[in-house]
Design an enzyme around this catalytic site. Structure first.
Site, mmCIF file in Angstrom:
data_model
loop_
_atom_site.group_PDB
_atom_site.id
_atom_site.type_symbol
_atom_site.label_atom_id
_atom_site.label_comp_id
_atom_site.label_asym_id
_atom_site.label_seq_id
_atom_site.Cartn_x
_atom_site.Cartn_y
_atom_site.Cartn_z
ATOM 1 N N LYS A 11 0.976 -1.207 0.131
ATOM 2 C CA LYS A 11 -0.069 -0.087 0.138
ATOM 3 C C LYS A 11 0.860 1.356 -0.306
ATOM 4 O O LYS A 11 2.050 1.023 0.212
ATOM 5 C CB LYS A 11 -1.012 -0.169 1.196
ATOM 6 C CG LYS A 11 -1.987 -1.096 1.254
ATOM 7 C CD LYS A 11 -2.840 -1.100 2.445
ATOM 8 C CE LYS A 11 -3.941 -2.019 2.410
ATOM 9 N NZ LYS A 11 -4.862 -1.742 3.668
ATOM 10 N N TYR A 52 -12.566 -3.130 -4.160
ATOM 11 C CA TYR A 52 -12.988 -2.674 -2.697
ATOM 12 C C TYR A 52 -14.596 -2.607 -2.972
ATOM 13 O O TYR A 52 -15.386 -2.130 -2.110
ATOM 14 C CB TYR A 52 -12.578 -1.516 -2.396
ATOM 15 C CG TYR A 52 -11.068 -1.765 -1.734
ATOM 16 C CD1 TYR A 52 -10.683 -2.436 -0.883
ATOM 17 C CD2 TYR A 52 -9.960 -0.784 -2.436
ATOM 18 C CE1 TYR A 52 -9.385 -2.638 -0.457
ATOM 19 C CE2 TYR A 52 -8.740 -0.813 -2.024
ATOM 20 C CZ TYR A 52 -8.414 -1.748 -1.165
ATOM 21 O OH TYR A 52 -7.044 -1.945 -0.641
ATOM 22 N N ASN A 115 -1.817 0.040 7.193
ATOM 23 C CA ASN A 115 -1.255 -1.208 7.531
ATOM 24 C C ASN A 115 -0.356 -2.199 6.556
ATOM 25 O O ASN A 115 -0.321 -3.393 6.702
ATOM 26 C CB ASN A 115 -2.483 -2.382 7.997
ATOM 27 C CG ASN A 115 -3.373 -2.578 6.694
ATOM 28 O OD1 ASN A 115 -3.088 -2.171 5.454
ATOM 29 N ND2 ASN A 115 -4.514 -3.205 6.955
ATOM 30 N N HIS A 118 -1.941 -5.537 1.651
ATOM 31 C CA HIS A 118 -3.416 -6.278 1.067
ATOM 32 C C HIS A 118 -2.984 -7.695 0.781
ATOM 33 O O HIS A 118 -1.910 -7.491 0.076
ATOM 34 C CB HIS A 118 -4.287 -5.587 0.199
ATOM 35 C CG HIS A 118 -4.941 -6.298 -0.522
ATOM 36 N ND1 HIS A 118 -6.385 -6.693 0.042
ATOM 37 C CD2 HIS A 118 -5.003 -7.250 -1.518
ATOM 38 C CE1 HIS A 118 -7.027 -7.690 -0.513
ATOM 39 N NE2 HIS A 118 -6.140 -7.945 -1.738
ATOM 40 N N GLU A 129 -8.635 -11.935 -7.866
ATOM 41 C CA GLU A 129 -7.970 -10.497 -7.822
ATOM 42 C C GLU A 129 -6.617 -10.395 -8.671
ATOM 43 O O GLU A 129 -6.158 -9.601 -9.137
ATOM 44 C CB GLU A 129 -7.190 -10.527 -6.505
ATOM 45 C CG GLU A 129 -8.494 -9.927 -5.423
ATOM 46 C CD GLU A 129 -7.982 -9.864 -3.863
ATOM 47 O OE1 GLU A 129 -8.726 -9.252 -3.224
ATOM 48 O OE2 GLU A 129 -6.851 -10.394 -3.569
#
Length: 140
Positions: A11, A52, A115, A118, A129
């Site tokens: 990220k 998402y 965080n 993913h 994905e």
């Protein structure tokens, strides 16, 4: 044990903090997993709404999309025996504040959004994905 492939996205916080190499090193050297594909890209609204979609009605959706567009991200397909579960275990819980030390999020993350990573949550999700971000010709 089954050889699996899973998708990870490093990220914007990971990229901005220059931690991409550290994270990838953990998969390769600590767990003996293999990188089957790797690239960097800036995400747009269309792909974020697709990726998402399960969060679209949640209050944090707009902030999540804004965050994910804030810098390029690094995509990788990680391969190995039971790769999905092993990668998820290495990542730790979504909320970095609750992730134990020794996990990627516990060592490198800040909170539930920043965080670091993913990771696909199942083989089925990985199978959706991976082609979203990689052409077959980009996987080795």
């Amino acid at each position: 044990m089954a050889i699996e492939r899973t998708l990870i996205i490093l990220k914007p916080d990971c990229v901005k903090k220059k931690l991409a190499g550290e994270v990838l090193k953990r998969f390769e050297q600590t767990e003996g997993l293999r990188i089957a594909g790797l690239k960097m890209k800036k995400l747009n609204k269309k792909i974020l709404e697709e990726h998402y979609a399960h969060h679209k009605d949640k209050p944090f959706f707009k902030a999540l999309c804004k965050f994910m567009k804030s810098s390029p991200v690094v995509f990788s397909v990680i391969e190995g025996e039971n790769a999905v579960a092993r990668v998820r275990d290495m990542c730790g819980p979504t909320d970095s504040k609750q992730a134990p030390k020794g996990t990627i999020r516990g060592d490198l993350g800040e909170d539930v959004q920043m965080n670091v990573i993913h990771a696909s949550d199942s083989v089925e999700t990985a199978n959706v994905e991976i082609p979203r971000f990689f052409k077959k010709s980009e996987l080795f």
